[in-house]
Design a protein around this motif. Sequence first.
Motif, mmCIF file in Angstrom:
data_model
loop_
_atom_site.group_PDB
_atom_site.id
_atom_site.type_symbol
_atom_site.label_atom_id
_atom_site.label_comp_id
_atom_site.label_asym_id
_atom_site.label_seq_id
_atom_site.Cartn_x
_atom_site.Cartn_y
_atom_site.Cartn_z
ATOM 1 N N THR A 143 1.757 -4.636 3.819
ATOM 2 C CA THR A 143 1.926 -5.164 5.350
ATOM 3 C C THR A 143 1.272 -6.603 5.604
ATOM 4 O O THR A 143 1.527 -7.012 6.775
ATOM 5 C CB THR A 143 0.865 -3.939 6.097
ATOM 6 N N ASP A 144 0.599 -7.113 4.519
ATOM 7 C CA ASP A 144 -0.353 -8.524 4.777
ATOM 8 C C ASP A 144 0.968 -9.358 5.028
ATOM 9 O O ASP A 144 0.671 -10.210 6.173
ATOM 10 C CB ASP A 144 -0.925 -8.772 3.585
ATOM 11 N N THR B 139 0.854 -1.336 -0.016
ATOM 12 C CA THR B 139 0.070 0.055 -0.144
ATOM 13 C C THR B 139 0.859 1.091 0.100
ATOM 14 O O THR B 139 0.229 2.287 -0.507
ATOM 15 C CB THR B 139 -1.031 -0.251 1.433
ATOM 16 N N SER C 287 1.645 -7.638 -1.218
ATOM 17 C CA SER C 287 2.422 -8.655 -0.427
ATOM 18 C C SER C 287 1.898 -9.712 -0.281
ATOM 19 O O SER C 287 2.254 -10.916 -0.223
ATOM 20 C CB SER C 287 2.840 -7.939 1.080
HETATM 21 N N1 LIG Z 1 -1.526 -2.050 3.781
HETATM 22 C C1 LIG Z 1 -0.853 -2.920 2.957
HETATM 23 O O1 LIG Z 1 0.153 -2.889 2.536
HETATM 24 C C2 LIG Z 1 -1.857 -4.239 2.433
HETATM 25 C C3 LIG Z 1 -1.706 -4.685 1.067
HETATM 26 N N2 LIG Z 1 -2.902 -5.478 0.814
HETATM 27 C C4 LIG Z 1 -0.287 -5.420 0.864
HETATM 28 O O2 LIG Z 1 -0.105 -6.126 2.050
HETATM 29 O O3 LIG Z 1 0.265 -5.421 -0.131
#
Ligand SMILES: NC(=O)C[C@H](N)C(=O)O
Length: 318
Positions: free
Chosen positions: A81-82, A12, A50
Motif C-alpha cells: 500500500t505504501d 502486506t 512496495s
Molecule cells: N500495507 C502495506 O502493504 C505496507 C507495506 N509496507 C508495503 O507497502 O509493502
Amino acid sequence: MPRLALINTGGTIASRPDPGGAGLTPQTPPQLQGLPDVDVTTFQPFTLPSPHVTPQHMHALRALIEREAQHFDGVVVTHGTDTLEETAFFLHLTLGTHTPVVLTGSMRHAEELSWDGPGNLLDAAQVALHPATQGRGPLAVFGGDVFDARTVTKVHTTAVDAFGGYPGPIGRIDHGPHGAELRYFARPETRPVFGPDTITARVEILYAYAGWQGEGFAEAAARAQGLVIAALGTGNLPPELLPLIQESPVPVVIATRTHAGPVLPVYGYAGGGATLVRAGAVPASFLNAHKARLLLMILLSLGAGRDEIARVFRDGAF
Ligand SMILES: NC(=O)C[C@H](N)C(=O)O
C-alpha cells in the motif's frame, strides 16, 4: 467462465512475520477466495515490499499487463500500500489495454485477526470483472471504495480504511442479499496513453517548509532532468526560491504539500505562485508531488520539452 489474471507483486497482502527476522516481510502471495466460477491465472513478476518498487518495476508490470490482458476479462494487481498509488498512476498514464485493471492490497497481514486481504481481493476481482468497469483505466479498490488512479492516496498509516484522496471514491462495491453490488458515481473518461520505451529521466522531489532557503535545490537540479516541489498552499515558496527557479537548468513542477486542492498561481509576492509561473515553473494541477514526478519522468523520457510539459499539466491531459 470469466478469466481473471491475478498479478501478485508483494506488500502486506503477501506478508507474514519473518521467523528470526526483524518483522513482516512479503512471503506468500494471496489466493482469491469466494469466486469458484472464475478461472484465475496467477503471475508473480516480483515479490517486494512496495517501498522497494521503482518506476522500472512499474514499467515491467505495464509490459506484462499489455502482453497478457488480451487473454483475460479482468486483471487484479496485488501491491503493497505504501506506493500503490504511484504504480496505479503509472499504469493509468501508460496502459493502452481495454481490459479492466484493479489494484488492491491489505493493511493487516494474514496472521492477524483483522486480516483485510481476502475481502479486498474479492472486491477487486469483482470490480475488475464487472461490465461497468470497462473503459475506466486502472483503478484502486480498498475497503469497498473504488478510486481513480489520479486522485487516490494513502491517508492513514495503520487503519484498514487507509485510502482516500480528494474528491473521494468514484464507486463503491458492497455485498447485499443478491451478491456483489457495484455502483459508479462518475462516467468513464477517455485518457491519453503515454508509451515511453524506457524510463530514463531522473526526477527528484523537494519538500517545502517555513524558512526553506533553497537548501538542496542546486544539487538536485544538477543531477536530475526535472524537479517537483511539494510547495506550500496553492503553490507558494519562500522568496529565496524564486531566483533558483528562474535560473533552473531543468523544468520545475510545483505541486502542493496540502492534501487537497489545485495549485493555483494567485500570489504575486516574491515566491508566490504567480511569480513562480512567470519564472517558468509549471503548476501540477491536482496531482500530488509523487504523481507529478511520475508524469514528468514519463514526459521527459518521451523527449518532451518545457512547452509540451506545461501544456500536459495545464490541460490536465492525463
Ligand atoms: N500495507 C502495506 O502493504 C505496507 C507495506 N509496507 C508495503 O507497502 O509493502
